[in-house]
Write an enzyme that holds these catalytic residues in place. Structure first.
Site, mmCIF file in Angstrom:
data_model
loop_
_atom_site.group_PDB
_atom_site.id
_atom_site.type_symbol
_atom_site.label_atom_id
_atom_site.label_comp_id
_atom_site.label_asym_id
_atom_site.label_seq_id
_atom_site.Cartn_x
_atom_site.Cartn_y
_atom_site.Cartn_z
ATOM 1 N NE ARG A 77 -2.484 1.114 3.541
ATOM 2 C CZ ARG A 77 -3.137 0.927 4.676
ATOM 3 N NH1 ARG A 77 -4.398 0.516 4.660
ATOM 4 N NH2 ARG A 77 -2.556 1.146 5.837
ATOM 5 C CE LYS A 179 -1.995 4.922 7.279
ATOM 6 N NZ LYS A 179 -3.176 5.499 7.896
ATOM 7 C CD GLU A 215 -11.559 6.256 4.944
ATOM 8 O OE1 GLU A 215 -11.128 5.239 5.498
ATOM 9 O OE2 GLU A 215 -10.927 6.845 4.054
HETATM 10 N N1 PLP Z 1 -8.955 4.746 6.837
HETATM 11 C C1 PLP Z 1 -8.107 5.723 7.180
HETATM 12 C C2 PLP Z 1 -8.380 7.081 6.670
HETATM 13 C C3 PLP Z 1 -7.005 5.433 8.001
HETATM 14 O O1 PLP Z 1 -6.160 6.395 8.364
HETATM 15 C C4 PLP Z 1 -6.803 4.126 8.457
HETATM 16 C C5 PLP Z 1 -5.637 3.803 9.282
HETATM 17 O O2 PLP Z 1 -4.654 3.370 8.819
HETATM 18 C C6 PLP Z 1 -7.701 3.149 8.057
HETATM 19 C C7 PLP Z 1 -8.775 3.478 7.262
HETATM 20 C C8 PLP Z 1 -7.501 1.729 8.479
HETATM 21 O O3 PLP Z 1 -6.516 1.121 7.711
HETATM 22 P P1 PLP Z 1 -5.665 -0.083 8.294
HETATM 23 O O4 PLP Z 1 -6.644 -1.098 8.721
HETATM 24 O O5 PLP Z 1 -4.848 -0.543 7.149
HETATM 25 O O6 PLP Z 1 -4.887 0.461 9.419
HETATM 26 C C1 COI Z 2 -3.594 3.851 11.648
HETATM 27 O O1 COI Z 2 -4.566 3.256 12.095
HETATM 28 O O2 COI Z 2 -2.524 3.291 11.417
HETATM 29 C C2 COI Z 2 -3.631 5.265 11.356
HETATM 30 O O3 COI Z 2 -2.986 5.660 10.443
HETATM 31 C C3 COI Z 2 -4.356 6.135 12.238
HETATM 32 C C4 COI Z 2 -3.668 7.455 12.421
HETATM 33 C C5 COI Z 2 -4.107 8.433 11.390
HETATM 34 C C6 COI Z 2 -3.848 7.971 13.796
#
Ligand code: PLP
Ligand code: COI
Length: 338
Positions: A77, A179, A215
Site C-alpha cells: 500500500r 495514505k 469512513e
Molecule cells: N482509513 C483511514 C483514513 C485510516 O487512516 C486508516 C488507518 O490506517 C484506516 C482506514 C484503516 O486502515 P488499516 O486497517 O490498514 O490500518
Molecule cells: C492507523 O490506524 O494506522 C492510522 O494511520 C491512524 C492514524 C491516522 C492515527
C-alpha cells in the site's frame, strides 16, 4: 516489563530507522537514536504535502515473541501512495526489513502480552531538498519510527457516538485511496469541531452526493445488518484498510456471513444492528450512534459491542496476538532473543 503506553500519544523509544534517496537510488539505511530530521526549509513535504505514511503494529505474544500483522500488505500500500504522489517506491523487502529491524532494536518497548497495548509502527516518506517550484523532489527520506500505544479512542472498546462531517477529506478522484498527509490535514477541522461538541469522531460522507457513509478520519466503517450481513462501503475516495480486508475475510470464512461491499446510504442506517470503525489504531471500535444534520440515529447495540462485532474482534486480535491459529499466514513472528 511494564507497558509504557499512554493512550495514542508518542512515547520516545531508543531507536528509529532512516534511509535517504539521492541520485536515483535508496542508500542502505540505518538505525539511529536521534528522532529528529534536519531538512531544507524548501522541502516539498513541507510546502506541497509530498509525503506518505503507513501504520501497523507489533504485538507481544504469550510466549514472549513478537508478531507483526500483514506487514507486506502495508509495504504494497505504501508503494501505491508513493506512486500517486510521484515519490520513489520502497522495495517490499527493504520496507519489511526496516520495520523488523526497528521493532527488534526496541523490543523491550513492545508492551507485555495481555496489557491491551502494542507497539505502533509508523513508516513514512518525505520529499526533501531545495524546491521552490511545484514539482516532485529529487531527494527523499524514508523512516520508521515506533511508539508504545494503547487505545486510540479513550477507554475500553465501548460504543462511541459519531457525527457526520459537513466537509470532505478527499475528492472523488483525488487522494482518498492513498495514505498521504493531505487527507489527514483536510480531516482536522471536522474532527476538532465534532470533538468540541462531545462526539468521539466524525464520519465523512461521499464527496459527490453527501448521502453515503465513507469512513472515519482514521478508520474504515462497517456494519452488521439485521440479516446478519457484513456491510462496508466501496468508494474510490476511502483507504483500503488492511484491518477491514481481514475482517471481511473472517466474516466470510470463519463466521460464514455474507459480505457486501456496497453503498451505505444514510437513509438505510436503520437496517444496521451493529456498526463499528476499524483500523490499525482503532482496532474494532463499536459505534453507538451517528448524528446527521442534528438527527441522531442510534444502533440497537449502542451500550456494548454487538455480538458479531465482538466475535470479529476476538478472531482478529486472537490472530494478531498469536492466541489463535493463523490459517491465513497474516503474521510474521520475530524472536527478540535470537
Ligand atoms: N482509513 C483511514 C483514513 C485510516 O487512516 C486508516 C488507518 O490506517 C484506516 C482506514 C484503516 O486502515 P488499516 O486497517 O490498514 O490500518
Ligand atoms: C492507523 O490506524 O494506522 C492510522 O494511520 C491512524 C492514524 C491516522 C492515527
Amino acid at each position: 516489563m511494564q507497558s509504557q503506553a499512554k493512550g495514542f500519544t508518542y512515547v520516545k523509544v531508543p531507536y528509529n530507522y532512516i534511509a535517504y534517496y539521492e541520485d536515483g537510488k535508496w542508500n542502505e539505511g540505518q538505525l539511529r537514536t536521534d528522532d529528529t530530521v534536519t531538512i531544507s526549509a524548501m522541502s516539498t513535504a513541507l510546502h506541497y504535502g509530498q509525503q506518505a505514511f503507513e501504520g501497523l503494529k507489533a504485538y507481544r505474544r504469550k510466549d514472549g515473541r513478537i508478531n507483526l500483522f500483514r506487514v507486506k500488505d502495508n509495504a504494497l500500500r505504501f508503494q501505491l501512495s508513493c506512486d500517486f504522489l510521484k515519490m520513489p517506491r520502497i522495495p517490499v523487502e527493504m520496507f519489511v526489513k526496516a520495520v523488523e529491524d526497528t521493532v527488534l532494536a526496541n523490543h523491550e518497548y513492545v508492551p507485555p502480552y495481555g496489557s491491551n497495548a502494542t507497539l505502533y509502527i509508523r513508516p513514512f516518506i518525505i520529499g526533501i531538498g531545495d524546491n521552490l517550484g511545484l514539482r516532485p523532489a529529487n531527494s527523499y527520506i524514508f523512516s520508521v519510527i515506533v511508539s508504545p500505544v494503547s487505545s486510540y479512542f479513550s477507554g475500553p472498546a465501548r460504543p462511541v457516538d459519531m457525527v457526520t462531517s459537513p466537509y470532505d477529506r478527499a475528492a472523488p478522484h483525488g487522494t482518498g485511496h492513498v495514505k498521504v498527509g493531505g487527507n489527514y490535514a483536510a480531516s482536522l477541522k471536522a474532527q476538532v469541531e465534532a470533538k468540541a461538541v462531545g462526539y468521539a469522531d466524525t464520519i465523512f460522507l461521499d464527496p459527490k452526493t453527501h448521502t453515503k457513509i465513507e469512513e472515519v478520519g482514521a478508520a474504515n466503517f462497517f456494519g452488521i445488518t439485521k440479516k446478519q450481513e457484513y456491510v462496508t462501503p466501496t468508494s474510490p475516495s476511502i483507504l483500503d484498510s488492511i484491518t477491514n480486508r481481514s475482517l471481511k475475510q473472517l466474516a466470510k470464512e470463519a463466521l460464514k456471513l455474507t459480505v457486501l461491499e456496497t453503498d451505505i446510504h444514510l437513509a438505510d442506517l436503520n437496517q444496521l444492528d451493529e456498526a463499528a470503525a476499524c483500523g490499525t489504531a482503532a482496532v474494532v471500535t463499536p459505534i453507538g450512534s451517528i448524528t446527521h444534520e442534528g438527527v441522531k440515529m442510534q444502533f440497537p447495540h449502542h451500550e456494548e459491542m454487538g455480538p458479531i462485532t465482538l466475535k470479529l474482534y476476538q478472531l482478529l486480535t486472537g490472530i494478531q496476538m498469536g492466541d489463535l491459529e493463523d490459517v491465513y499466514e497474516w503474521t510474521t513472528t520475530l524472536d527478540p532473543l535470537k
